[in-house]
Design a protein around this motif. Structure first.
Motif: not given
Length: 388
Positions: A235-243, A273-275, A314-320
């Motif tokens: 699983a890989v998290l694609h996000s800024d650290e300051n959210v 799995i991408d987040i 804020i939109i959180i998307t889980f893709q697999n």
């Protein structure tokens, strides 16, 4: 309109009677009555009639108008009663569960439309309740059946260990390990029974605070590492650290946990799995722009424009990657007690409450949650207001 017609009709009747009969027949009859009853002369009877009755004729006219109006109004009530009887009969049909369309007189067309809309709403709720109860009953039956398998294994292996105390340590360790796995599975199934009960009686209450969303998701991925490793997934998290976001950390963690659990359960082996986490900004002029942290977010931070904008959503998307979910099943994923058919025969099949509870939590936060699936891609998207 009917009341207005009654007033006009009353006026016409009284004025007609007054003109035709009061001066002539009624007046002559009164004068004659006074002469005969009190043995008065004609002149005396006329004076009494003139000064005692005719000058106070408005009292008699008022009484006649009142009586006439009440009689006509009583007759008109029968028209209104007919409408109330129709509505009463229609309500009786709704109470009795009659699914036939309600038909009223043309004058009652607006009420007819509302009653038919109410009938359709009641039918829909009854159908949803019946389907939910049916799913619940089927689920309880499946869980009860599933409990027997690990319970039988636990009893069987413990019996072997008791009957053969001199069993080799290697074989004994193997049996103990299997017994522990079956006991854990049994505990999971029993917890699902309690989950069903809690869902029916528990009202979700939010305790909001400022949440470091990046840290929450990162911590969740670490907790899922053993489960991911077992299937060869990552699983890989694609996000800024300051959210950050304002909400209930425990409830939102449960939402993301349930979604990720489903992503792991229905992902192909050895896939990713991408987040993704996005922030939707609102410009000062009211124009919205999306900031995607999945690519090169550090460069965006150098422009200085973000200081003039505040994130609103804020939109959180889980893709697999997994088997494409049919559209008809996609729409039912968030219904309580719904499980995909594949889950019934798997060791990860739950009570079908995870996504239903997730939807309720997201809704109480003022957000939305939905799923998409095509070309062997499964996407769950959660949209939440930043300030709750």
């Amino acid at each position: 309109m009917q009341t207005f017609a009654i007033v006009i009709l009353t006026f016409l009747i009284i004025s007609t009677l007054y003109r035709r009969f009061w001066f002539r027949r009624v007046g002559d009859w009164i004068v004659q009555f006074l002469q005969d009853a009190f043995e008065l002369e004609l002149l005396d009877a006329l004076n009494i009639y003139q000064y005692g009755l005719r000058e106070n004729s408005w009292l008699f006219i008022f009484g006649a108008v009142t009586v006439c109006f009440l009689v006509l109004f009583r007759i008109s009530l029968s028209w209104f009663v007919r409408y109330f009887n129709e509505i009463d009969a229609a309500l009786d049909k709704l109470i009795q569960g009659d699914n036939k369309e309600i038909n009223l007189t043309p004058e009652m067309a607006p009420m007819e439309r509302k009653l038919n809309a109410l009938r359709q709403t009641l039918e829909k709720r009854e159908l949803e309740s019946r389907l939910s109860e049916e799913r619940k009953n089927n689920l309880v039956m499946y869980l009860a059946h599933d409990i027997r398998t690990p319970l039988t294994s636990v009893i069987g292996y413990l019996s072997l260990l008791e009957e053969a105390p001199d069993m080799p340590m290697e074989q004994k360790a193997k049996y103990v390990h299997i017994t522990l796995e079956k006991a854990n599975r049994l505990e999971q199934l029993i917890n699902e029974f309690f989950e069903i009960t809690r869902y029916n009686i528990q009202e979700i209450v939010l305790e909001k605070e400022e949440i470091d969303l990046y840290y929450m998701l990162l911590q969740m991925l670490e907790e899922f590492y053993p489960l991911l490793e077992e299937k060869g997934n990552r699983a890989v998290l694609h996000s800024d650290e300051n959210v950050s976001i304002y909400g209930d950390p425990v409830k939102l963690a449960r939402v993301f946990n349930n979604i990720l659990k489903n992503a792991v359960a229905y992902s192909y082996r050895n896939t990713q799995i991408d987040i993704f986490v996005e922030e939707i900004y609102t410009e000062a002029a009211g124009v919205k722009a999306a900031k995607d942290f999945s690519v090169n977010h550090t460069e965006l931070g150098d422009t200085g424009e973000n200081e003039k904008r505040q994130p609103k959503t804020i939109i959180i998307t889980f893709q697999n990657q997994g088997k494409t979910i049919p559209r008809e099943k996609l729409e039912s994923l968030f219904d309580k007690f719904y499980r995909m058919d594949e889950a019934r025969n798997s060791n990860t099949g739950g009570a079908g409450l995870g996504l239903a509870i997730a939807k309720e939590i997201v809704t109480r936060h003022g957000g939305i949650i939905f799923a998409e699936s095509e070309k062997e891609q499964i996407i769950f998207r959660v949209e939440l207001p930043v300030e709750g």
